[in-house]
Design an enzyme around this catalytic site. Sequence first.
Site, PDB file in Angstrom:
ATOM      1  N   VAL A  93     -26.364 -13.149 101.954  1.00 62.12           N
ATOM      2  CA  VAL A  93     -26.484 -13.035 100.496  1.00 62.12           C
ATOM      3  C   VAL A  93     -27.856 -13.496 100.041  1.00 62.12           C
ATOM      4  O   VAL A  93     -28.475 -12.885  99.157  1.00 62.12           O
ATOM      5  CB  VAL A  93     -25.365 -13.841  99.801  1.00 62.12           C
ATOM      6  CG1 VAL A  93     -25.655 -14.004  98.305  1.00 62.12           C
ATOM      7  CG2 VAL A  93     -24.006 -13.160  99.998  1.00 62.12           C
ATOM      8  N   GLU A  94     -28.363 -14.559 100.634  1.00 61.86           N
ATOM      9  CA  GLU A  94     -29.630 -15.134 100.181  1.00 61.86           C
ATOM     10  C   GLU A  94     -30.835 -14.250 100.507  1.00 61.86           C
ATOM     11  O   GLU A  94     -31.670 -13.998  99.636  1.00 61.86           O
ATOM     12  CB  GLU A  94     -29.823 -16.521 100.792  1.00 61.86           C
ATOM     13  CG  GLU A  94     -28.925 -17.597 100.201  1.00 61.86           C
ATOM     14  CD  GLU A  94     -29.245 -17.903  98.754  1.00 61.86           C
ATOM     15  OE1 GLU A  94     -30.374 -17.626  98.299  1.00 61.86           O
ATOM     16  OE2 GLU A  94     -28.345 -18.411  98.054  1.00 61.86           O
ATOM     17  N   THR A  95     -30.951 -13.804 101.757  1.00 63.45           N
ATOM     18  CA  THR A  95     -32.205 -13.138 102.165  1.00 63.45           C
ATOM     19  C   THR A  95     -32.013 -11.946 103.098  1.00 63.45           C
ATOM     20  O   THR A  95     -32.989 -11.470 103.685  1.00 63.45           O
ATOM     21  CB  THR A  95     -33.151 -14.137 102.869  1.00 63.45           C
ATOM     22  OG1 THR A  95     -32.516 -14.610 104.075  1.00 63.45           O
ATOM     23  CG2 THR A  95     -33.494 -15.314 101.982  1.00 63.45           C
ATOM     24  N   TYR A 292     -20.931 -15.667  93.050  1.00 68.74           N
ATOM     25  CA  TYR A 292     -21.749 -15.885  94.247  1.00 68.74           C
ATOM     26  C   TYR A 292     -20.865 -16.328  95.413  1.00 68.74           C
ATOM     27  O   TYR A 292     -20.965 -15.790  96.527  1.00 68.74           O
ATOM     28  CB  TYR A 292     -22.809 -16.946  93.959  1.00 68.74           C
ATOM     29  CG  TYR A 292     -23.603 -17.375  95.174  1.00 68.74           C
ATOM     30  CD1 TYR A 292     -24.775 -16.729  95.527  1.00 68.74           C
ATOM     31  CD2 TYR A 292     -23.173 -18.438  95.967  1.00 68.74           C
ATOM     32  CE1 TYR A 292     -25.504 -17.119  96.646  1.00 68.74           C
ATOM     33  CE2 TYR A 292     -23.887 -18.828  97.095  1.00 68.74           C
ATOM     34  CZ  TYR A 292     -25.053 -18.172  97.424  1.00 68.74           C
ATOM     35  OH  TYR A 292     -25.762 -18.559  98.537  1.00 68.74           O
TER      36      TYR A 292
END
Length: 309
Positions: A93-95, A292
């Site tokens: 999800v982040e990168t 999230y």
Amino acid sequence: MAFADEVAARRGLDSAWVRQTIGQARFLPNVPRLMLPARTPTQKNWRVYRSRFIDPVRIAAGARFWRDNATTLARAEREFGVPAEIIVGIIGVETIYGRDMGRFRVIDALATLAFDFPDAHPRAEQRRAFFREELESFLDTGSRTHADPLTPLGSYAGAMGMPQFMPSSIAKYAVDYDRDGRIDLVGNPQDVIGSVANYFKAFGWQPGMPSVYPVRLDTARLKMDVLMAPDILPTFSADSFVAAGAQLQGPALSHPGLLALIELRNGEDAPSYVAGTQNFYVITRYNWSSYYAMSVLDLGAEVKAALAQ
């Protein structure tokens, strides 16, 4: 420069170095605007939000990351109690597993938000103070590790590496998981995996506990105002949860901890609901959003399923 002197005195750093470093930071004119809430807020839509993160490209990248780092993920799960799919979900999800770690110079982003955070933001003072603390932590780490503070790149908020840790999180939770004498959250998956697992353990992750349970609403005895009052903070025992009109089934009925009713809005359609446990709340300590946290859970589950095929 006054801030530089304060940081140097507080942290025991060389004041000339701190002054010189801050003096080389550059104002990023677009960054303050990115911090402002949308002028015309859009309706929250869980399905739309989910589609940004749960897609074939990210799932395939997650499966490759898991295969390449299966031994380290298993070790982290064993030592920290955090399931591999949670760690994989976060990094994805982040990168997208390091594909998009940000292109802003961290010193520029942090200095811009520390000294020029937009006054129009509803929590401007709090946010400005937060970014000053992050800038201070970044400078402290840079000085003590003798790393070039002008080199690191990250998000427009100053988050860095595959897991997008803020400087204070790097200082508190990042670990040298491969024991090579340095912590690398940009190019070393072992350090990334160990650091994410350590972060969750520090915030109270409970090994073996589900993050969410299915829930149905009993309209005949539903006390929605009571259930929604704590927001996502686990507050209700399983019995009191059911008594307020949130129906549980199976193992959820004997859940030993506290629960929260998590509402996921779907635009004009009816909202979706799940029962969130302490572990769901821990995921939101990474990013304070139930949407999230659900995306992390769903991506991790999809990647795990793809591996089994």
